[in-house]
Structure formats: C-alpha cells, structure tokens
Design an enzyme around this catalytic site. Sequence first.
Site, PDB file in Angstrom:
ATOM      1  N   CYS A   1      -8.918 -14.632 -22.839  1.00  0.00           N
ATOM      2  CA  CYS A   1      -8.006 -15.299 -23.646  1.00  0.00           C
ATOM      3  C   CYS A   1      -8.464 -15.348 -25.201  1.00  0.00           C
ATOM      4  O   CYS A   1      -9.690 -15.450 -25.401  1.00  0.00           O
ATOM      5  CB  CYS A   1      -8.085 -16.641 -23.262  1.00  0.00           C
ATOM      6  SG  CYS A   1      -7.501 -18.084 -24.449  1.00  0.00           S
TER       7      CYS A   1
ATOM      8  N   CYS B   1     -10.176 -18.313 -26.664  1.00  0.00           N
ATOM      9  CA  CYS B   1     -11.207 -18.675 -26.114  1.00  0.00           C
ATOM     10  C   CYS B   1     -12.326 -17.939 -26.707  1.00  0.00           C
ATOM     11  O   CYS B   1     -13.541 -18.463 -27.037  1.00  0.00           O
ATOM     12  CB  CYS B   1     -11.327 -18.345 -24.402  1.00  0.00           C
ATOM     13  SG  CYS B   1     -10.238 -19.315 -23.549  1.00  0.00           S
TER      14      CYS B   1
ATOM     15  N   CYS C   1     -23.260 -34.897  14.242  1.00  0.00           N
ATOM     16  CA  CYS C   1     -23.008 -33.563  13.640  1.00  0.00           C
ATOM     17  C   CYS C   1     -23.534 -33.317  12.124  1.00  0.00           C
ATOM     18  O   CYS C   1     -23.142 -34.162  11.108  1.00  0.00           O
ATOM     19  CB  CYS C   1     -21.577 -33.288  13.731  1.00  0.00           C
ATOM     20  SG  CYS C   1     -21.149 -31.693  12.843  1.00  0.00           S
TER      21      CYS C   1
ATOM     22  N   CYS D   1     -20.720 -32.349   9.711  1.00  0.00           N
ATOM     23  CA  CYS D   1     -20.030 -33.324   9.366  1.00  0.00           C
ATOM     24  C   CYS D   1     -20.705 -34.053   8.428  1.00  0.00           C
ATOM     25  O   CYS D   1     -19.964 -34.647   7.434  1.00  0.00           O
ATOM     26  CB  CYS D   1     -19.813 -34.066  10.344  1.00  0.00           C
ATOM     27  SG  CYS D   1     -19.092 -33.314  11.787  1.00  0.00           S
TER      28      CYS D   1
END
Length: 441
Positions: free
Chosen positions: A55, A58, A190, A193
Amino acid sequence: MRPLSLGVLSCSLVLTVQALYSSSDDVVELTSSNFNREVVQSDSLWLVEFYAPWCGHCQNLVPDWKKAATALKGIVKLGAVDADQHKSLGGQYGVRGFPTIKIFGANKNKPEEYQGGRSSQAIVDGAMNALRSLVKERLSGRSGGSGYNKQSGGGGGSKDDMVELTDDNFDKMVLASDDVWLVEFFAPWCGHCKNLEPEWAAAATAVKEQTKGKVRLGAMDATVHQVVSSRYGIRGFPTIKVFRKGEEPEDYQGGRSRGDIIEKALDLFSDNAPPPEMSEILNEDILKKTCEDSQLCIIGVLPHILDTGAAGRNGYLEVMVKMADKYKKKMWGWLWTEAGAQMDLEASLGIGGFGYPAMAAINTRKMKFALLRGSFSEVGIHEFLRELSVGRGSTATFGGGAMPKIHAVESWDGNDGQLPVEEDYDLSDVDLDDDFDKDEL
C-alpha cells in the site's frame, strides 16, 4: 481510521512486499502470536497501525510512524500489524482498508478508531489526547486498567455473550433460530477445553457485535448434557460444530485462536446474510443513518423516470442489488436517488446535470468520495468496487468539508413516469380578429 477509506483509494500496487518495520525500530512489530500478550493484556495505551506492505499510503506513513514512536517511547506504545500476513487479526478488529490505525485504551476489546492526521506531530498529539482521556477515566474510577483480567477467564470476552447451552434449551435456542450458531462441546476436565475458554469467550463478544447477533457462540458441557451430545456423536473434546437452520450441522474446520474463530464467524455471516438494503434517498436521515453506520456508502444516481420508465429503472436497481450482494461481506451502505432530486449532492460529487446513470462511493467520516468512471454495468461496477477493495483509485474531497444539503422528496411509486397534465383553457369567447392595430404591438 481509513476504513476501505477513500483517503486510501490512491494507494498504488507496487512490487515490493517486504515488511515496513524491523526490530531495530521503536515501532513494535505485532503478530497473531504476540498481539494478545503485548497489547490486550497490557495496561499501556497503544496506537496500532494495520498495514499492507504494497500500500502506497502505508509506505508513506512509515517515517512519520517511526518518528512518533521514538518521540512517545516510554509514554505511549506504537505498534504495527502486517494485516496482509496476519489476516485473522485484521478480521478480528474489522480492518477493511490500509492503513487503519486503532487506539487500544481502557477497554482493549473495543479499540477506538484514530481520526487524526498522518504527520508525526499529529500522531503524537492524538496519542497524548488519548492518554489524557485514559488518565481521566482512571481518576474517576471508570477504568482500572486494560480491563482484560475483568473478563471471562482473563480472555477479553464476556460470558454473557457466550450462551450456555443445555439439553433443555438447545433445540429452542439453536435449531429453531434463524441465526448461525457455533457450538463448542466440552468437558470440564479437558485441558484443551480450558485453553479454548478465554478465546471462545472473547470471540463470542466480538462476533456478537460485528454480526449484530446474527452469528452466536454457545458452549455445552457434554458430560452433563448427554442427550444432545449423543445425538451429534460427540466423542472428543473440545468438538465445535456449525449449525444453520434447516441444515445438517457441520464440523468446524478452523483455528482455535479468537482471531481464527472470529474470521470463520464473519465468513458464515456473509454467506448467510441477505444483500444490504437498497434505499432511496428520501431525506437527510436516510443518508445519515446508512452512511454513518457503514464504512463506505455506494450511491447510484439513476436517470429520471421519464427517461427510462419503470423497466429501465428496475434494470439499473437490479444491477446495484447484485453488486451489493457480491460485496455484502464489506458491510457497505447502498443508496440511490433520481437525477435532479438531490441537486446539491450531485453538484458536490461533480455529477450535476449529465452522465446518468452515475455512481459514487463516499466516506462520510473523511468527507471523501470517488466516482465510477466505467460503465454502469455489473462488469463496470465490479471493477470500480474491486479497486476500492484493494486500495486503488482516485479520490476527491467534499467542498467545505461537509455533506451537502439533502432535500426531502417523495418515494418512487414503482410505476412509469407521467408527464405533467397541461391545463385546458376555454378560448370560445376570445375574438381572434386578424385585423389589429400595429401600434398595439
């Protein structure tokens, strides 16, 4: 911020794709791996630039961003994310154009858009203003720091946004819903999890906000609620499934970071979302609501109804609806008006009086606009919007730095136009004598 911004439209594609910053700079290089640790969990104020190496804007920003980072060292942190490489981070924070700058202050989960100038001085001024606001909030007791550890599991999300599902509420909440659901089946013991929990909670909050509740995240303890878990053959933990109304659930095939989850959810949202509403500009409120709620507004100026008839107008609207559907993931606003109905708007866009149908893309935050230069067709509009999507094109500024006056008009009734009825005059009592006095002329 420059969201798909028309201030970014003149970015040009260049061959170099190297990162714009290095470890020797005072600008902190941020990635999917370190962003949460460096920014979200930090009590510091951060200004973060999301950029793409190709860009042009940028690249132009680099020296000023580095200079500002050095000036603010030890006071405010400046970081940079190569959003071309770390797309999940860009998706997580709604980045749609480059460069986008966000301020991560008191609430790291809801960064503010930086609206200041791009010079080093303007960046420093903006950072110091944000810092003063942060300090005032902390003095008033409204903020105790990053807010990160106050959220569920220290993950930056709220458990209120992550729905707890059970055997009793699953069918009503998920299967009967018109929304798309991502459901995690877990076991309390777990380890994987437990690692997922803060990511899932953070993603739930972001997804709810960015999809306006059309995609929801839920979690079910499969060791307790075994009826539903058995129905879907849950054998391992965590298992994530995608539920759409009337369809068989499918296995989630994505990463487990909040950025990955959010990116997948936004894809599901765009796949299932209807095309954006195509509204006629009848008054200022319609334009303001549509454009202020969207990062970019696409406006079609269609020929007068007497020039096209209902069939011709509907043909143009059909093209716009197809393009709105094609680009619905951008969540742009879509509007149309009849030629001559909003003359102030046409004049400010440089359309005024000819060249219909016409189309403009406007950014009301930056007071910038770009015009469709190609044909008003699926091919022409697609090329125009594609250029906007990759940060190319040209832009102009609304005169006076403000939106023009919008007039209240009647909505189109969907019918062909009718010529004005001429009033009949009774001339039976008028003497049409051919002889007259020339002096009377």
